[in-house]
Design a protein around this motif. Structure first.
Motif, PDB file in Angstrom:
ATOM      1  N   ALA A 176     -55.562  17.521 -34.372  1.00  0.00           N
ATOM      2  CA  ALA A 176     -55.868  16.396 -33.476  1.00  0.00           C
ATOM      3  C   ALA A 176     -57.318  15.954 -33.619  1.00  0.00           C
ATOM      4  CB  ALA A 176     -55.587  16.798 -32.028  1.00  0.00           C
ATOM      5  N   SER A 177     -57.535  14.653 -33.485  1.00  0.00           N
ATOM      6  CA  SER A 177     -58.889  14.097 -33.566  1.00  0.00           C
ATOM      7  C   SER A 177     -59.244  13.238 -32.361  1.00  0.00           C
ATOM      8  CB  SER A 177     -59.033  13.257 -34.837  1.00  0.00           C
ATOM      9  OG  SER A 177     -58.119  12.171 -34.837  1.00  0.00           O
ATOM     10  N   GLY A 178     -58.357  13.141 -31.378  1.00  0.00           N
ATOM     11  CA  GLY A 178     -58.597  12.283 -30.223  1.00  0.00           C
ATOM     12  C   GLY A 178     -59.588  12.872 -29.242  1.00  0.00           C
ATOM     13  N   ARG A 179     -60.158  12.004 -28.419  1.00  0.00           N
ATOM     14  CA  ARG A 179     -61.034  12.464 -27.347  1.00  0.00           C
ATOM     15  C   ARG A 179     -60.228  13.246 -26.305  1.00  0.00           C
ATOM     16  NH1 ARG A 179     -63.308   8.061 -26.756  1.00  0.00           N
ATOM     17  NH2 ARG A 179     -62.403   7.146 -24.865  1.00  0.00           N
ATOM     18  N   TYR A 180     -58.968  12.841 -26.134  1.00  0.00           N
ATOM     19  CA  TYR A 180     -58.059  13.520 -25.221  1.00  0.00           C
ATOM     20  C   TYR A 180     -56.813  13.933 -25.990  1.00  0.00           C
ATOM     21  CZ  TYR A 180     -60.994  10.742 -22.095  1.00  0.00           C
ATOM     22  OH  TYR A 180     -62.066  10.141 -21.482  1.00  0.00           O
ATOM     23  N   VAL A 181     -56.081  14.903 -25.406  1.00  0.00           N
ATOM     24  CA  VAL A 181     -54.846  15.361 -26.039  1.00  0.00           C
ATOM     25  C   VAL A 181     -53.792  15.587 -24.969  1.00  0.00           C
ATOM     26  CG1 VAL A 181     -55.521  17.810 -25.939  1.00  0.00           C
ATOM     27  CG2 VAL A 181     -53.862  17.054 -27.656  1.00  0.00           C
ATOM     28  N   THR A 182     -52.557  15.298 -25.318  1.00  0.00           N
ATOM     29  CA  THR A 182     -51.429  15.617 -24.461  1.00  0.00           C
ATOM     30  C   THR A 182     -50.294  16.118 -25.342  1.00  0.00           C
ATOM     31  OG1 THR A 182     -50.028  14.845 -22.639  1.00  0.00           O
ATOM     32  CG2 THR A 182     -50.367  13.310 -24.466  1.00  0.00           C
ATOM     33  N   PHE A 183     -49.225  16.559 -24.692  1.00  0.00           N
ATOM     34  CA  PHE A 183     -48.088  17.145 -25.400  1.00  0.00           C
ATOM     35  C   PHE A 183     -46.804  16.450 -24.968  1.00  0.00           C
ATOM     36  CE2 PHE A 183     -51.343  20.336 -24.672  1.00  0.00           C
ATOM     37  CZ  PHE A 183     -51.542  20.878 -25.937  1.00  0.00           C
ATOM     38  N   MET A 184     -45.825  16.464 -25.859  1.00  0.00           N
ATOM     39  CA  MET A 184     -44.480  16.059 -25.497  1.00  0.00           C
ATOM     40  C   MET A 184     -43.518  16.917 -26.290  1.00  0.00           C
ATOM     41  SD  MET A 184     -42.483  12.376 -25.705  1.00  0.00           S
ATOM     42  CE  MET A 184     -42.170  12.447 -27.470  1.00  0.00           C
ATOM     43  N   ASP A 185     -42.523  17.491 -25.630  1.00  0.00           N
ATOM     44  CA  ASP A 185     -41.506  18.233 -26.349  1.00  0.00           C
ATOM     45  C   ASP A 185     -40.550  17.258 -27.027  1.00  0.00           C
ATOM     46  OD1 ASP A 185     -42.676  20.541 -25.521  1.00  0.00           O
ATOM     47  OD2 ASP A 185     -41.101  21.116 -24.107  1.00  0.00           O
ATOM     48  N   GLY A 186     -40.008  17.676 -28.156  1.00  0.00           N
ATOM     49  CA  GLY A 186     -39.214  16.769 -28.973  1.00  0.00           C
ATOM     50  C   GLY A 186     -37.862  16.407 -28.409  1.00  0.00           C
ATOM     51  N   ASP A 187     -37.451  17.031 -27.297  1.00  0.00           N
ATOM     52  CA  ASP A 187     -36.187  16.637 -26.672  1.00  0.00           C
ATOM     53  C   ASP A 187     -36.407  15.871 -25.368  1.00  0.00           C
ATOM     54  OD1 ASP A 187     -37.143  18.785 -25.256  1.00  0.00           O
ATOM     55  OD2 ASP A 187     -35.398  20.070 -25.546  1.00  0.00           O
ATOM     56  N   ASP A 188     -37.659  15.476 -25.107  1.00  0.00           N
ATOM     57  CA  ASP A 188     -37.970  14.679 -23.924  1.00  0.00           C
ATOM     58  C   ASP A 188     -38.318  13.246 -24.329  1.00  0.00           C
ATOM     59  OD1 ASP A 188     -37.612  17.042 -22.514  1.00  0.00           O
ATOM     60  OD2 ASP A 188     -39.752  17.502 -22.446  1.00  0.00           O
ATOM     61  N   TRP A 189     -38.649  12.397 -23.349  1.00  0.00           N
ATOM     62  CA  TRP A 189     -39.103  11.050 -23.680  1.00  0.00           C
ATOM     63  C   TRP A 189     -40.056  10.551 -22.606  1.00  0.00           C
ATOM     64  CZ3 TRP A 189     -34.312  11.684 -21.379  1.00  0.00           C
ATOM     65  CH2 TRP A 189     -33.986  10.846 -20.320  1.00  0.00           C
ATOM     66  N   LEU A 190     -40.756   9.451 -22.910  1.00  0.00           N
ATOM     67  CA  LEU A 190     -41.779   8.906 -22.023  1.00  0.00           C
ATOM     68  C   LEU A 190     -41.407   7.500 -21.572  1.00  0.00           C
ATOM     69  CD1 LEU A 190     -45.049   9.863 -23.977  1.00  0.00           C
ATOM     70  CD2 LEU A 190     -43.780  11.235 -22.310  1.00  0.00           C
ATOM     71  N   ALA A 191     -41.839   7.146 -20.372  1.00  0.00           N
ATOM     72  CA  ALA A 191     -41.689   5.782 -19.872  1.00  0.00           C
ATOM     73  C   ALA A 191     -42.636   4.854 -20.636  1.00  0.00           C
ATOM     74  CB  ALA A 191     -41.999   5.729 -18.387  1.00  0.00           C
ATOM     75  N   PRO A 192     -42.257   3.599 -20.831  1.00  0.00           N
ATOM     76  CA  PRO A 192     -43.159   2.653 -21.511  1.00  0.00           C
ATOM     77  C   PRO A 192     -44.500   2.544 -20.799  1.00  0.00           C
ATOM     78  CG  PRO A 192     -40.948   1.738 -21.315  1.00  0.00           C
ATOM     79  CD  PRO A 192     -40.959   2.988 -20.495  1.00  0.00           C
ATOM     80  N   GLY A 193     -45.580   2.589 -21.568  1.00  0.00           N
ATOM     81  CA  GLY A 193     -46.918   2.438 -21.009  1.00  0.00           C
ATOM     82  C   GLY A 193     -47.469   3.663 -20.318  1.00  0.00           C
ATOM     83  N   TYR A 194     -46.711   4.747 -20.294  1.00  0.00           N
ATOM     84  CA  TYR A 194     -47.154   5.952 -19.584  1.00  0.00           C
ATOM     85  C   TYR A 194     -48.451   6.510 -20.162  1.00  0.00           C
ATOM     86  CZ  TYR A 194     -47.276  10.931 -18.348  1.00  0.00           C
ATOM     87  OH  TYR A 194     -47.676  12.178 -17.935  1.00  0.00           O
ATOM     88  N   LEU A 195     -48.569   6.588 -21.484  1.00  0.00           N
ATOM     89  CA  LEU A 195     -49.753   7.205 -22.088  1.00  0.00           C
ATOM     90  C   LEU A 195     -51.023   6.418 -21.767  1.00  0.00           C
ATOM     91  CD1 LEU A 195     -48.398   8.331 -25.583  1.00  0.00           C
ATOM     92  CD2 LEU A 195     -48.746   9.728 -23.527  1.00  0.00           C
ATOM     93  N   ALA A 196     -50.932   5.107 -21.761  1.00  0.00           N
ATOM     94  CA  ALA A 196     -52.101   4.295 -21.419  1.00  0.00           C
ATOM     95  C   ALA A 196     -52.555   4.571 -19.983  1.00  0.00           C
ATOM     96  CB  ALA A 196     -51.793   2.812 -21.598  1.00  0.00           C
ATOM     97  N   ARG A 197     -51.602   4.725 -19.067  1.00  0.00           N
ATOM     98  CA  ARG A 197     -51.949   5.010 -17.669  1.00  0.00           C
ATOM     99  C   ARG A 197     -52.540   6.415 -17.536  1.00  0.00           C
ATOM    100  NH1 ARG A 197     -47.152   2.017 -17.050  1.00  0.00           N
ATOM    101  NH2 ARG A 197     -45.855   3.885 -16.801  1.00  0.00           N
ATOM    102  N   LEU A 198     -52.051   7.349 -18.363  1.00  0.00           N
ATOM    103  CA  LEU A 198     -52.591   8.708 -18.342  1.00  0.00           C
ATOM    104  C   LEU A 198     -54.047   8.712 -18.815  1.00  0.00           C
ATOM    105  CD1 LEU A 198     -51.244  11.415 -17.570  1.00  0.00           C
ATOM    106  CD2 LEU A 198     -50.741  11.754 -20.000  1.00  0.00           C
TER     107      LEU A 198
END
Length: 324
Positions: A81-103
């Motif tokens: 990873a090279s980002g200022r921030y990091v998060t995780f997601m398991d490969g059998d889950d999913w995210l709501a649209p725009g969720y990462l930007a709000r995080l």
């Protein structure tokens, strides 16, 4: 300049990985990177991930020739990873649209080391929002202050790495014990809350977490379940005395839970699990174990006392605690 790195470990996830990656496409930004760690898959997972290379900007793939386990797969993604921030997601889950930007907006606005969020639990068509166990929202706090009190559910009882975002400058605090193939998030969350400087909880539920997925470690009854004890040995190692009552309650509640579903084990593995459980519980202060037992439901207390027949009765009996 990468703002956010998203680490996605996956092994033999051909049924769900397309949903996961499609949800990342709906969250993509030019300053986001997505690191998929294919942990020795032997199904079509790799080919499906490759199909997204043109649709998901910032996608990169790490391929482990043989499975290393969830902890080491996450660690490989963290190292890349090279980002200022990091998060995780398991490969059998999913995210709501725009969720990462709000995080990202949340952690940048609060300026703390890490932010924890709520999530949506998915079982078939059922959707239930699960809130992180802290009522105060949007305030920067000391993570150590969110470990206690011992007798109620707190932030160390909410170990899900994917339910939050973290400054990558935390470095080693974000790495998982690579020796563990289950319960790796337990020592991880304890260390994070004991050693990081600041955190916050926000009312944001954009992770859709699938439960009861066949083949997931929560459903498998093989020898990897014995790593539960290795995980809590790490929790107890060098633990400050003030936090010991909480850690004992945490361990005993989860031990009783595992014993309740021990029918998934072979008789030989069940015997080994019970032996390890009795050994570790027997190494803890007996009065704290007794208090933990009396804080459970009647059925769970009976299950735990069957494993520890010499456990004394406690002076307090409180049956209103949440199961882990």
């Amino acid at each position: 300049m990468i703002t956010l790195s998203v680490v996605v470990p996956i092994r033999d996830g051909e049924r769900f990985i397309a949903d996961a990656l499609a949800s990342l496409c709906r969250n993509a930004r030019r300053d986001f990177e997505f690191i998929v760690v294919d942990d020795g898959s032997v199904d079509a997972t790799g080919a499906i991930v490759d199909d997204f290379s043109a649709d998901l900007p910032g996608l990169s793939v790490i391929r482990n020739p043989a499975p290393l386990g969830l902890a080491d797969a996450r660690n490989a993604g963290l190292s890349a990873a090279s980002g200022r921030y990091v998060t995780f997601m398991d490969g059998d889950d999913w995210l709501a649209p725009g969720y990462l930007a709000r995080l990202v907006e949340a952690i940048e606005g609060l300026g703390c080391d890490f932010v924890r969020a709520d999530h949506v639990q998915v079982e078939g068509r059922k959707r239930v929002v699960h809130r992180a166990p802290l009522a105060r929202r949007g305030a920067v706090l000391d993570p150590r202050d969110a470990i206690l009190p011992a007798g109620v559910r707190t932030m160390v009882d909410y170990p899900y790495a994917w339910a939050g975002v973290y400054r990558r400058s935390l470095r080693d605090l974000l790495h998982f014990p690579g020796s563990l193939h289950t319960a790796e998030d337990r020592p991880w969350i304890w260390r994070l809350h004991r050693e990081a400087a600041t955190f916050a909880v926000v009312s944001l539920a954009g992770v859709f977490y699938r439960r009861q997925v066949a083949g997931s470690l929560t459903q498998v009854g093989d020898e990897r379940q014995l790593h539960f004890f290795d995980a809590f040995e790490l929790v107890f190692k060098d633990l400050e005395e003030e936090f010991l009552p909480k850690a004992v309650r945490n361990f005993c509640a989860l031990l009783a839970h595992h014993l309740e579903i021990a029918d998934r084990f072979t008789p030989a593995l069940r015997a080994r699990f019970e032996e390890r459980g009795a050994q570790l519980a027997g190494s803890l202060p007996v009065e704290l174990v007794a208090e933990a037992a009396s804080g459970m439901s009647a059925s769970r207390e009976a299950t735990l006392r069957t494993l520890l027949p010499g456990l004394p009765a406690s002076s307090r009996h409180r049956r209103d605690r949440e199961d882990p």
